[in-house]
Scaffold this motif. Structure first.
Motif, short mmCIF file in Angstrom:
data_model
loop_
_atom_site.label_atom_id
_atom_site.label_comp_id
_atom_site.label_asym_id
_atom_site.label_seq_id
_atom_site.Cartn_x
_atom_site.Cartn_y
_atom_site.Cartn_z
N UNK A 1 3.88 5.57 -5.72
CA UNK A 1 3.78 5.52 -7.17
C UNK A 1 2.71 6.48 -7.66
N UNK A 2 1.58 6.53 -6.96
CA UNK A 2 0.49 7.44 -7.34
C UNK A 2 0.94 8.90 -7.24
N UNK A 3 1.72 9.22 -6.21
CA UNK A 3 2.24 10.59 -6.06
C UNK A 3 3.14 10.94 -7.24
N UNK A 4 3.99 9.99 -7.64
CA UNK A 4 4.88 10.24 -8.78
C UNK A 4 4.09 10.48 -10.06
N UNK B 1 2.12 18.07 -17.21
CA UNK B 1 1.57 17.94 -18.56
C UNK B 1 2.01 16.69 -19.28
N UNK B 2 2.58 15.72 -18.55
CA UNK B 2 3.04 14.47 -19.15
C UNK B 2 1.96 13.39 -19.00
N UNK B 3 1.80 12.56 -20.04
CA UNK B 3 0.98 11.37 -19.91
C UNK B 3 1.69 10.44 -18.95
N UNK B 4 1.02 10.06 -17.88
CA UNK B 4 1.68 9.31 -16.82
C UNK B 4 0.78 8.21 -16.29
N UNK B 5 1.38 7.08 -15.99
CA UNK B 5 0.63 5.96 -15.44
C UNK B 5 1.26 4.65 -15.86
N UNK B 6 0.55 3.56 -15.62
CA UNK B 6 1.07 2.23 -15.93
C UNK B 6 0.22 1.57 -16.99
N UNK B 7 0.90 0.96 -17.97
CA UNK B 7 0.25 0.20 -19.03
C UNK B 7 0.53 -1.28 -18.77
N UNK B 8 -0.54 -2.07 -18.63
CA UNK B 8 -0.40 -3.49 -18.29
C UNK B 8 -0.87 -4.35 -19.46
N UNK B 9 0.03 -5.20 -19.94
CA UNK B 9 -0.25 -6.04 -21.11
C UNK B 9 0.16 -7.48 -20.83
N UNK B 10 -0.67 -8.42 -21.25
CA UNK B 10 -0.35 -9.84 -21.16
C UNK B 10 -0.28 -10.39 -22.58
N UNK C 1 0.83 -1.21 0.00
CA UNK C 1 0.00 0.00 0.00
C UNK C 1 0.86 1.26 0.00
N UNK C 2 1.94 1.23 0.78
CA UNK C 2 2.85 2.38 0.84
C UNK C 2 3.48 2.64 -0.52
N UNK C 3 3.98 1.59 -1.16
CA UNK C 3 4.63 1.75 -2.46
C UNK C 3 3.64 2.19 -3.53
N UNK D 1 5.35 6.99 -18.81
CA UNK D 1 4.51 5.80 -18.78
C UNK D 1 5.36 4.58 -18.40
N UNK D 2 4.90 3.82 -17.42
CA UNK D 2 5.56 2.58 -17.02
C UNK D 2 4.86 1.40 -17.69
N UNK D 3 5.64 0.41 -18.08
CA UNK D 3 5.09 -0.78 -18.75
C UNK D 3 5.26 -2.00 -17.88
N UNK D 4 4.19 -2.76 -17.73
CA UNK D 4 4.24 -4.08 -17.10
C UNK D 4 3.72 -5.08 -18.12
#
Length: 307
Positions: free
Chosen positions: A78-81, A89-98, A72-74, A121-124
């Motif tokens: 991550x949400x703060x970042x 003004x940057x597109x920011x978040x995580x993209x999750x693909x299987x 939960x802390x991490x 954007x972070x990729x998982x």
């Protein structure tokens, strides 16, 4: 308490893997480094986080509670970042693909430009087999999946990306009489299969049954790369996706064995649940793929036309 974010990350990974060795491999750290950070983290608690029974590491009930809190802390950090980047003004978040395992030869080319254009954007990306891909979709654990066979039991939206061609393939180190029928060839050498749950295996087994091919011996391998190396070594023949053997064909290590009815042709499809609520990142990626897919296919996969 003076634990660090790195210690939280390491403890969560140890909890997931239930092994210091596996955690160190996943984190690209040495075992002593992981053990040291785990020891420093444990020193801040009077109750054990882990215990060793025999030679196996177990997470105590208290340890599981701490791992859940650490996650939960991490996640909050991550949400703060992400929020900080969004305010810039940057597109920011995580993209999750299987993706199905052979999709690793396809998906990166549809991601590279998008990630370069959106560095926040972070990729998982989970590379697995068809069975797990379907499970990830069913449980809404990912934004998108890449499959060559669309699961009929799910209500999905799709974008078709690229042809998927499967040929009969063997290593050039096997001496072969060009006049010998394939049936005779397969009486001498075993057929190599992917593991159960693989879409490639399903397609291969359906074709073999239809053609009544002999299969005096089966060899099963659990990755496309392992199967490819086995073919190069001359262990036998298999039906494989063209997408994964470009360099081996070019280098003369593998060859395509002509046979009526081959290649088996399907398509790689980007799919998502029809009820999926997209994040801004997922929505932006879908728009990018729809606009750029023809260019990417032309620039990267035009060699397909030679086969």
């Amino acid at each position: 308490m003076e634990y660090t974010l790195r210690q939280l990350q390491i403890f969560i990974k140890v909890t997931d893997c239930q092994s210091i060795t596996k955690a160190s491999e996943a984190l690209f750290l040495t075992q002593p480094a992981v053990s040291l950070q785990l020891k420093k983290f444990q020193e801040q608690f009077s109750i054990p986080l882990t215990e060793v029974v025999g030679r196996k590491l177990y997470i105590t009930d208290f340890g599981k509670e701490i791992a859940a809190s650490a996650m939960k802390i991490l996640n909050e950090i991550e949400a703060i970042n992400y929020k900080t980047r969004s305010f810039k003004g940057q597109l920011s978040g995580r993209l999750k693909i299987s993706i199905a395992s052979t999709g690793k030869y396809v998906m990166p080319y549809f991601l590279s430009d998008f990630l370069r254009q959106n560095p926040a954007v972070d990729l998982l990306m989970d590379v697995t087999n068809k069975t797990q891909v379907v499970k990830n979709l069913e449980q809404n654990e990912v934004d998108f999946s890449l499959v060559s066979v669309i699961p009929e039991q799910l209500k999905l939206n799709t974008v078709q990306l690229l042809q998927n061609k499967l040929y009969l393939v063997g290593g050039t180190c096997i001496p072969r009489d060009l006049k010998m029928p394939v049936h005779k060839l397969l009486e001498r050498y075993p057929l190599l299969f992917r593991e159960f749950g693989s879409a490639t295996r399903n397609a291969m087994e359906q074709f073999i049954e239809k053609e009544d091919w002999p299969a005096y011996k089966k060899i099963e391998l659990t990755s496309n790369e392992a199967l490819k190396q086995a073919l190069i070594a001359g262990l036998g023949y298999s039906i494989m996706p063209l997408i994964g053997i470009k360099n081996e064909l070019k280098n003369g290590e593998l060859e395509i064995i002509p046979y009526p009815g081959l290649p088996i042709v399907s398509h790689w499809n980007l799919v998502w649940l029809s009820t999926k609520s997209f994040s801004p990142v997922a929505e932006a990626f879908l728009s990018f793929v729809q606009q750029e897919k023809e260019r990417i296919v032309e620039e990267t996969f035009s060699w397909f036309e030679n086969y």
